[in-house]
Write a protein that holds these residues in place. Structure first.
Motif, PDB file in Angstrom:
ATOM      1  N   GLU A 335       0.817  -1.022  -0.131  1.00 51.80           N
ATOM      2  CA  GLU A 335       0.156  -0.062   0.088  1.00 51.80           C
ATOM      3  C   GLU A 335       0.806   1.122  -0.030  1.00 51.80           C
ATOM      4  N   VAL A 336       2.100   1.317   1.009  1.00 51.61           N
ATOM      5  CA  VAL A 336       2.847   2.357   0.902  1.00 51.61           C
ATOM      6  C   VAL A 336       3.662   2.639  -0.579  1.00 51.61           C
ATOM      7  N   ASN A 337       4.042   1.468  -1.010  1.00 56.38           N
ATOM      8  CA  ASN A 337       4.505   1.524  -2.214  1.00 56.38           C
ATOM      9  C   ASN A 337       3.716   2.240  -3.404  1.00 56.38           C
ATOM     10  N   ALA A 338       2.607   1.747  -3.305  1.00 53.85           N
ATOM     11  CA  ALA A 338       1.666   2.045  -4.295  1.00 53.85           C
ATOM     12  C   ALA A 338       1.243   3.656  -4.290  1.00 53.85           C
ATOM     13  N   ALA A 339       1.172   4.118  -3.236  1.00 55.98           N
ATOM     14  CA  ALA A 339       0.987   5.432  -2.959  1.00 55.98           C
ATOM     15  C   ALA A 339       2.167   6.285  -3.346  1.00 55.98           C
ATOM     16  N   PHE A 340       3.439   5.693  -3.014  1.00 56.23           N
ATOM     17  CA  PHE A 340       4.756   6.359  -3.399  1.00 56.23           C
ATOM     18  C   PHE A 340       4.914   6.513  -5.021  1.00 56.23           C
ATOM     19  N   SER A 341       4.641   5.270  -5.436  1.00 52.20           N
ATOM     20  CA  SER A 341       4.504   5.059  -6.939  1.00 52.20           C
ATOM     21  C   SER A 341       3.407   6.227  -7.898  1.00 52.20           C
ATOM     22  N   SER A 551       7.737  10.871  -1.076  1.00 47.67           N
ATOM     23  CA  SER A 551       7.991  10.414   0.338  1.00 47.67           C
ATOM     24  C   SER A 551       6.883  10.907   1.160  1.00 47.67           C
ATOM     25  N   MET A 552       6.470  12.202   0.814  1.00 47.78           N
ATOM     26  CA  MET A 552       5.393  12.553   1.659  1.00 47.78           C
ATOM     27  C   MET A 552       4.017  11.802   1.166  1.00 47.78           C
ATOM     28  N   ALA A 553       3.740  11.284   0.114  1.00 49.63           N
ATOM     29  CA  ALA A 553       2.388  10.375  -0.066  1.00 49.63           C
ATOM     30  C   ALA A 553       2.554   9.170   0.702  1.00 49.63           C
TER      31      ALA A 553
END
Length: 689
Positions: A335-341, A551-553
């Motif tokens: 989930e975090v990687n998807a938000a970053f991407s 990174s903020m996302a």
């Protein structure tokens, strides 16, 4: 899948408990404890029958007699194989679903039991409990599984600890679900089970204070403990460990043998190449070869997922370092990687500010007590150095009092033994002071009146603050016109979304956050009082990547997950198992004076000392050598993440048990160095007095 069928609550009871023999028939009011348990469990709306399971030993005859007099089915089985005893009892009662309760829980709450049963009935989980992690006090434990699952465990579980404690195999091998209770972590510390005489005294006092009623619920008990603690005796000793028998079983099963070496040839090849092009062969001192046993430990990692990492040679490890705390959700959280991407695909280093900066700042201000305004950095040193510069500009003073580790910049590192390259004039402006010693801080401020800009400190670093200490620091600082800065780079978010300042109820003027903010992506923040933060309009705290928004996302997603799931409670529960487990295993090995786990469950440290109580790098080196060969990557801290599992924790405890058995022999040898298979670990420097 909706389940149905006969539900049987099986109460595990015996007279021969090692810590408190005969406890199950000890009276609470006019009736024995076993009466209270069976009576309360029998009030469940979902339980069809209550059964007592005990042993065939004559010592347990009184339990059988009591059950017959009370009209309760008592099934007797193996003295040593508790799993078999449970299976026999469930089979005789024709159970289709089984509720496991132990007879030392006199306040078992039928409403809590029904809640766990309802979750089991409505879901796909094969095992449902309220103890993974613990969020209720010890004494409200419920475990639910069906007969097929019990039969599977009965057939497949082979270790003595699995057979003795019934459900560890299920926790490892089944689809599990946990029912979370109160969010207050202090509730988890309450002991409402009976393993010792002082436990029974405490339970009896609660019973009397609540009108000698057998049917009081958890909420009434909680209200009494919170509102009228003076009406009760001193709470049971914190030295009492929940599930102590489980840890002892792990110790008894552990094999005392040095594990074989893992292949690390490719790590060594990369190390040889790194020596030619990277000073120190690593970008961070703490990640260097000096902190690991050369020839035994991996020196390069190539992949991480969840709680696991793989080294350059393909060896797999459970990782308790987790990048030195950033990976609060574990490696590669999708989930975090998807938000970053997603943000990356739309751009992430813009020519003007981005709305994400505003949204994240607003969110941090809503979560962190001291936060009224926010400025971002990329690592912890950015944040602490920015906060110190703000304090100096705001107060017009130069000196800084510090307690803890605050990064690599000149103003702090000049006060340590690693001060090469820092001008003497800069070194002389920073003054370390010891933790939990208010008189030392007072003397320091008195020595240079009117010259200190800030007191910057880690509010928590494995040692609990003395009662009132942090409030005294704040009061003293403000009396002298000094700003208080909390360095929460490590404590931030691991102890809750408000950080240690919310946990301890002391609000600083400024605070620094980092590490766990973006689950491994680089981001840090200075937050604090708006009148102080506005000094940034004049102070130069500015760098190209301060507004990098991918990174903020990622941080926004991390906060969303932490806020809306049970991640923090799971980390706390599993961390408690490790912390208690280390101390129990060390005691079993006779090493309790040499090895001790301290800190809070989600962030604890194993201390290694010699016979004089001084730091012992040899015992630490031997420990790391043996556990890494058993697939555990650790320095001295358990940096818990949400991806750690029950199996990860058990794997660590099994490795520790074998290692402690070895250390018990090695450390009494005339030449313990002979057991080290490489160079010992070197201590970098000490930062907290």
């Amino acid at each position: 899948m909706k389940r149905s069928g006969k539900t049987v609550a099986i109460i595990q009871a015996r007279m021969g408990a090692s810590r408190f023999p005969g406890k199950v028939l000890e009276p609470i009011g006019p009736e024995p404890m076993l009466w209270h348990v069976t009576k309360r469990v029998g009030e469940s709306e979902r339980v069809d029958q209550v059964v007592v399971a005990t042993t065939i030993s004559s010592i347990d005859d009184p339990i059988d007699v009591w059950c017959k007099e009370s009209g309760i089915l008592c099934v007797r089985g193996s003295e040593t194989d508790v799993l078999d005893r449970y299976y026999v009892a469930a089979k005789e009662a024709k159970a289709e679903r089984v509720v496991r309760i132990t007879a030392d829980c006199p306040f078992s709450d039928p409403d809590i039991l029904d809640c766990v049963l309802a979750e089991f009935d409505s879901g796909e989980a094969e095992y449902v409990t309220n103890t993974m992690p613990y969020s209720w006090p010890d004494g409200f434990d419920v475990e639910v599984f069906d007969f097929e699952g019990l039969e599977r465990a009965w057939k497949e579980a082979t270790s003595a600890s699995d057979r003795e404690h019934v459900t560890p195999y299920m926790r490892r091998e089944f689809r599990c679900h946990n029912v979370i209770g109160p969010k207050d972590p202090e509730i988890r510390k309450w002991r409402l089970t009976v393993d010792h005489a002082d436990d029974l005294e405490y339970v009896r006092a609660i019973y009397v204070e609540l009108g000698s009623r057998w049917d009081v619920g958890f909420e009434e008990i909680e209200s009494l403990i919170r509102s009228r603690p003076e009406a009760l005796p001193r709470p049971p000793s914190e030295a009492h460990v929940a599930n102590e028998g489980f840890y002892k079983s792990i110790f008894d099963e552990a094999v005392k043998i040095s594990a074989p070496l893992l292949p690390v040839e490719k790590s060594e090849e990369w190390f040889a190449r790194a020596k030619k092009v990277i000073p120190g062969c690593a970008q961070t001192f703490s990640k260097s070869h000096l902190q690991h046993i050369r020839g035994v430990s991996p020196l390069f990692l190539t992949k991480g997922k969840g709680s696991r990492v793989w080294d350059a040679d393909g060896n797999e490890y459970v990782d308790y370092i987790q990048g030195f705390l950033p990976n609060i959700l574990g490696y590669g959280n999708e989930e975090v990687n998807a938000a970053f991407s997603k943000q990356l695909s739309e751009g992430h280093s813009f020519s003007l500010p981005h709305p994400v900066e505003v949204e994240l700042s607003e969110r941090l201000c809503s979560l962190i007590p001291c936060a009224e305004m926010v400025r971002f950095g990329k690592n912890g040193s950015d944040a602490t150095s920015g906060a110190v510069r703000m304090a100096r500009a705001f107060t017009g003073r130069d000196r800084i009092a510090c307690c803890g580790y605050h990064g690599w910049q000149d103003w702090f590192i000049g006060s340590t033994s690693l001060n090469a390259g820092v001008p003497t004039a800069v070194q002389e402006l920073t003054h370390p002071f010891p933790y939990n010693d208010i008189s030392a801080l007072r003397s320091l401020l008195d020595k240079h009146p009117g010259e200190f800009a800030a007191v910057i400190m880690e509010p928590f670093n494995f040692v609990e603050p003395h009662p009132g200490y942090l409030a005294e620091v704040k009061a003293l600082a403000h009396k002298e016109g000094v700003l208080l800065i909390f360095d929460e780079i490590c404590s931030g978010f691991h102890f809750g979304l408000g950080g240690a300042q919310k946990m301890f109820g002391v609000i600083p003027d400024l605070a620094c956050f980092g590490k766990a903010m973006a689950n491994g992506f680089p981001l840090s923040a200075v937050v604090g009082r708006s009148d102080v933060m506005k000094i940034c309009e004049d102070v130069f705290f500015s760098f190209t990547f301060g507004g990098e928004v991918a990174s903020m996302a990622a941080t926004s997603k991390v906060l969303e997950i932490l806020e809306n799931t049970d991640c923090l409670q799971r980390m706390d529960g599993l961390g408690r198992t490790l912390l208690d487990g280390v101390n129990t295993l060390a005691k079993e090995a006779g090493l309790e004076n040499r090895i001790r786990a301290v800190g809070r469950p989600s962030w604890s440290m194993i201390q290694f000392t010699d016979d004089e109580g001084e730091n012992c790098m040899l015992s630490r080196s031997l420990f790391q050598q043996e556990v890494v060969k058993r697939g555990i990557l650790i320095l001295t801290t358990h940096n818990m993440c949400a991806a750690h599992t029950q199996r990860d924790v058990e794997k660590a405890l099994e490795a520790y048990a074998s290692t402690f058995k070895l250390l018990a022999d090695w450390l009494t040898d005339a030449n313990p160095m002979q057991y080290l298979q490489g160079e010992p670990i070197e201590q970098l420097f000490r930062v907290r007095a």
